[in-house]
Scaffold this motif. Structure first.
Motif, mmCIF file in Angstrom:
data_model
loop_
_atom_site.group_PDB
_atom_site.id
_atom_site.type_symbol
_atom_site.label_atom_id
_atom_site.label_comp_id
_atom_site.label_asym_id
_atom_site.label_seq_id
_atom_site.Cartn_x
_atom_site.Cartn_y
_atom_site.Cartn_z
ATOM 1 N N VAL A 148 10.567 35.733 -27.592
ATOM 2 C CA VAL A 148 11.648 36.670 -27.254
ATOM 3 C C VAL A 148 11.896 37.577 -28.458
ATOM 4 O O VAL A 148 12.450 37.146 -29.472
ATOM 5 N N PRO A 149 11.457 38.832 -28.380
ATOM 6 C CA PRO A 149 11.661 39.743 -29.519
ATOM 7 C C PRO A 149 13.074 40.323 -29.498
ATOM 8 O O PRO A 149 13.808 40.141 -28.523
ATOM 9 N N GLN A 150 13.391 41.043 -30.556
ATOM 10 C CA GLN A 150 14.721 41.664 -30.617
ATOM 11 C C GLN A 150 14.839 42.754 -29.542
ATOM 12 O O GLN A 150 15.824 42.848 -28.844
ATOM 13 N N GLU A 151 13.779 43.564 -29.438
ATOM 14 C CA GLU A 151 13.758 44.640 -28.444
ATOM 15 C C GLU A 151 12.871 44.191 -27.314
ATOM 16 O O GLU A 151 11.662 44.116 -27.459
ATOM 17 N N THR A 152 13.472 43.916 -26.178
ATOM 18 C CA THR A 152 12.624 43.441 -25.096
ATOM 19 C C THR A 152 12.214 44.598 -24.201
ATOM 20 O O THR A 152 12.863 45.649 -24.198
ATOM 21 N N TYR A 153 11.137 44.409 -23.473
ATOM 22 C CA TYR A 153 10.685 45.469 -22.580
ATOM 23 C C TYR A 153 11.058 45.115 -21.156
ATOM 24 O O TYR A 153 10.735 44.042 -20.663
ATOM 25 N N LEU A 154 11.754 46.032 -20.495
ATOM 26 C CA LEU A 154 12.093 45.803 -19.095
ATOM 27 C C LEU A 154 11.197 46.671 -18.227
ATOM 28 O O LEU A 154 11.014 47.858 -18.499
ATOM 29 N N PHE A 155 10.609 46.063 -17.202
ATOM 30 C CA PHE A 155 9.771 46.827 -16.286
ATOM 31 C C PHE A 155 10.672 47.480 -15.234
ATOM 32 O O PHE A 155 11.754 46.966 -14.946
ATOM 33 N N SER A 156 10.195 48.590 -14.670
ATOM 34 C CA SER A 156 10.995 49.264 -13.629
ATOM 35 C C SER A 156 10.926 48.428 -12.362
ATOM 36 O O SER A 156 10.101 48.687 -11.481
ATOM 37 N N ASP A 157 11.738 47.430 -12.279
ATOM 38 C CA ASP A 157 11.727 46.499 -11.145
ATOM 39 C C ASP A 157 13.100 45.833 -11.067
ATOM 40 O O ASP A 157 13.997 46.156 -11.860
ATOM 41 N N LEU B 219 12.492 32.752 -30.956
ATOM 42 C CA LEU B 219 13.523 33.782 -30.817
ATOM 43 C C LEU B 219 13.514 34.624 -32.090
ATOM 44 O O LEU B 219 13.877 34.139 -33.164
ATOM 45 N N ASP B 220 13.023 35.855 -31.997
ATOM 46 C CA ASP B 220 12.929 36.697 -33.190
ATOM 47 C C ASP B 220 14.103 37.674 -33.183
ATOM 48 O O ASP B 220 14.016 38.738 -32.575
ATOM 49 N N ASP B 221 15.161 37.275 -33.841
ATOM 50 C CA ASP B 221 16.379 38.092 -33.874
ATOM 51 C C ASP B 221 16.812 38.435 -32.440
ATOM 52 O O ASP B 221 17.300 39.536 -32.164
ATOM 53 N N ALA B 222 16.609 37.445 -31.543
ATOM 54 C CA ALA B 222 16.734 37.716 -30.114
ATOM 55 C C ALA B 222 18.169 37.674 -29.626
ATOM 56 O O ALA B 222 18.436 37.976 -28.468
#
Ligand SMILES: Nc1ncnc2c1ncn2[C@@H]1O[C@H](COP(=O)(O)OP(=O)(O)OP(=O)(O)O)[C@@H](O)[C@H]1O
Length: 580
Positions: free
Chosen positions: A416-425, A497-500
């Motif tokens: 789990v990174p600090q900036e997660t990527y959300l898919f258009s879904d 968990l990376d700064d998550a």
């Protein structure tokens, strides 16, 4: 022509369908000779007053029959050649995308995203055009051009043919030179349009920053300048485009003039009939497209060739993350033993990590803390197999992590990174991204554990709410919770968990960490954080500075060491008190 050789593997593989396509072209060309001949013959019969009603119907029937055969033959070649071109594009696109997915982090640092996308779109289109338009232009200029020329010489007169076609090569020259200029201008226009798009997107995304620094006027001026540039470039494209038709008409006009003068003389001296001259004029107009095709062929092949070479170069890139042939197909469980003497990023001069040694027993938690840029994420990135070029060894369940098959190794880790990527879904699909067959109950449980459930219940469509670029925006904290839910759903052996939890408040963080501890009693966790309260309960905490461990121990032992950890902890505790 070398691109035809480079693509010969595909033509060989698909030769049957290409053969059908070429047969279709040959039939179209051969049957194309009949209509002008029939019309010329009709003219002669009318002039000589020999045309009977029966014969007229026979000739008209012939015209209809030829039209039907040509219709079928055209359908044959179009279906075969365009179909094959689309198939090749899809095959190459699949290969290049697969290749991208196999590449390591260094590859994505070397190439810009825009360039990689251009290879997967523009370059593939250029190759597709060789297998479609290129083959068509090649066959058309040879088959249609050749058949029509032969018909002109045999059916009408070879001298007239030679004289009338003299100006026609100019069409090929024009198609080549003007076509080339058009292509360059068009590329510039596309680039200008994409700059304009980027600018618009950047300005809209960054509108808050632009306004807060009072830079609206400068930004609008910049945008207007880009619009002017784009228009100037497009006007150039339009000017070139506008030249095509007049030049074609002029070249054809010269041919027609020559034909009428010399052909008229041949009719007057009874060398050819009037009908033959009429047929000849029709044949002449049929040569326009093969001449164009000849000129365009060189451009199509040149561009296709350059694109093919670029794609080959990308495909030749090897990932530095290599799976040994006897790689183990088993997902690891158990101890993680990390013994890295040194790691330097590719292209960097100084090492980013030095003497990083730790061992986490299964079910234990490791905390990583330290100032900005101290190496916390780098420790994690080696575990994620982003880089293998370190000195030392990392073992998971006593086996070197490089000895596992990547497909077997990666599912052991929930990252789990600090900036997660959300898919258009939807929220649901985003949570069950790594386990698409998870049930609704499992998705809800993961959301509950990451303290997201209540928030989802308040969203307009609950778990069906669209998020990502085309959906609603989630707050930083909501995104982080969703990312944790996503990782929890796969119940990984090792959760990282990376700064998550940086965007959730301290109270929520404590609650989430508490749940994680209860749920993951036999599973290992690594928590990297700037907030020391996140790692307080870890079994071991490493304090990083400049890529080295400067302090280590449990929370209590670190407090008693009275070093960086103890001082930072005191400062952060004061800050929390201040907030209260
Ligand atoms: N791809 C890279 N190439 C070269 N140097 C890099 C690369 N990625 C990171 N670094 C450098 O490695 C060092 C450690 O970075 P790292 O991201 O591990 O720090 P961190 O402790 O996680 O920082 P933060 O708390 O800000 O996340 C930094 O000096 C950084 O500039």
């Amino acid at each position: 022509m070398s691109i035809f050789i480079k693509l010969s593997w595909y033509f060989k593989q698909e030769w049957r369908i290409y053969a059908i396509g070429v047969l279709g072209l040959v039939l179209t060309a051969i049957f194309g000779i009949f209509p002008p001949w029939i019309i010329g013959h009709l003219v002669d019969l009318i002039r000589d007053e020999k045309l009977t009603a029966d014969y007229l119907f026979l000739l008209l029937g012939g015209l209809v029959a030829v039209a039907i055969i040509q219709y079928i033959a055209r359908y044959m070649w179009r279906n075969a050649i365009w179909g094959e071109a689309a198939k090749l594009e899809s095959l190459l696109r699949h290969r290049i995308f697969w290749h991208y997915m196999q590449m390591d982090t260094a590859f994505f640092q070397r190439y810009r995203t825009g360039d990689l996308m251009a290879h997967a779109t523009n370059d593939l289109s250029a190759i597709q055009r060789v297998a479609g338009g290129g083959i068509l232009q090649f066959a058309d200029s040879l088959i249609t051009g050749g058949t029509t020329l032969i018909a002109m010489m045999l059916v009408v007169d070879w001298r007239l043919t030679l004289i009338a076609i003299l100006p026609l090569p100019l069409l090929a020259v024009m198609a080549r030179t003007l076509g080339n200029k058009m292509h360059i201008a068009f590329k510039k226009s596309q680039a200008a349009f994409s700059r304009l798009n980027n600018k618009a997107q950047e300005s809209i995304s960054g509108v808050k920053v632009i306004k807060s620094f009072g830079q609206e006027a400068a930004d609008i001026q910049d945008f207007n300048q880009q619009i002017d540039d784009t228009i100037t470039i497009n006007q150039h494209v339009n000017k070139l485009d506008a030249l095509f038709d007049p030049i074609t008409t002029m070249i054809m006009a010269i041919s027609y003039v020559v034909t009428i003068i010399y052909g008229g003389h041949l009719v007057n001296t009874s060398v050819i009939t009037l009908g033959a001259l009429v047929s000849f004029v029709s044949y002449l107009s049929m040569l326009v497209w093969p001449m164009f095709a000849l000129g365009m062929l060189f451009n199509t092949l040149e561009r296709g060739n350059a694109s093919y070479d670029r794609i080959e170069a990308i495909m030749a890139e090897k990932s530095s993350i290599i799976e040994p042939e006897d790689a183990v197909n088993k997902t690891p469980v158990g101890n993680v033993d990390y013994q890295v003497a040194s790691f330097t990023f590719p292209g960097a001069t100084a090492p980013a990590l030095t003497n990083i040694n730790f061992n986490i027993a299964a079910g234990k938690t490791l905390g990583l803390v330290g100032s900005v840029g101290s190496g916390k994420s780098t420790i994690i990135r080696l575990l994620l197999r982003e880089f293998d070029n370190y000195q030392g060894a990392i073992t998971f369940n006593t086996l070197d992590i490089c000895q596992y098959q990547l497909d077997a190794y990666m599912p052991a880790i929930g990252y789990v990174p600090q900036e997660t990527y959300l898919f258009s879904d939807t929220v649901r699909e985003n949570i069950r991204f790594a386990r698409p067959n998870a049930t609704q109950a499992e998705v809800e449980e993961a959301a509950y554990k990451s303290d997201l459930a209540e928030q989802v219940d308040n969203m307009p469509e609950g778990y069906d709410t669209p998020v990502g670029e085309e959906g609603i925006s989630l707050s930083g904290g909501q995104r982080q919770r969703l990312a944790i839910a996503r990782a929890l759903l796969i119940d990984p052996e090792l959760l990282i968990l990376d700064d998550a939890l940086s965007a959730v408040d301290a109270e929520t963080e404590t609650a989430i960490l508490q749940t994680l501890r209860q749920e993951r009693q036999n599973k290992t966790t690594i928590i990297a954080s700037h907030r020391l309260s996140s790692v307080m309960d870890a079994d071991e905490i490493l304090v990083m500075q400049d890529g080295q461990i400067i302090e280590r121990g449990t929370h209590d032992s670190l407090i008693s060491q009275n070093g960086w950890y103890a001082k930072t902890f005191a400062l952060q505790a004061l800050a929390v008190e201040g907030e209260v």
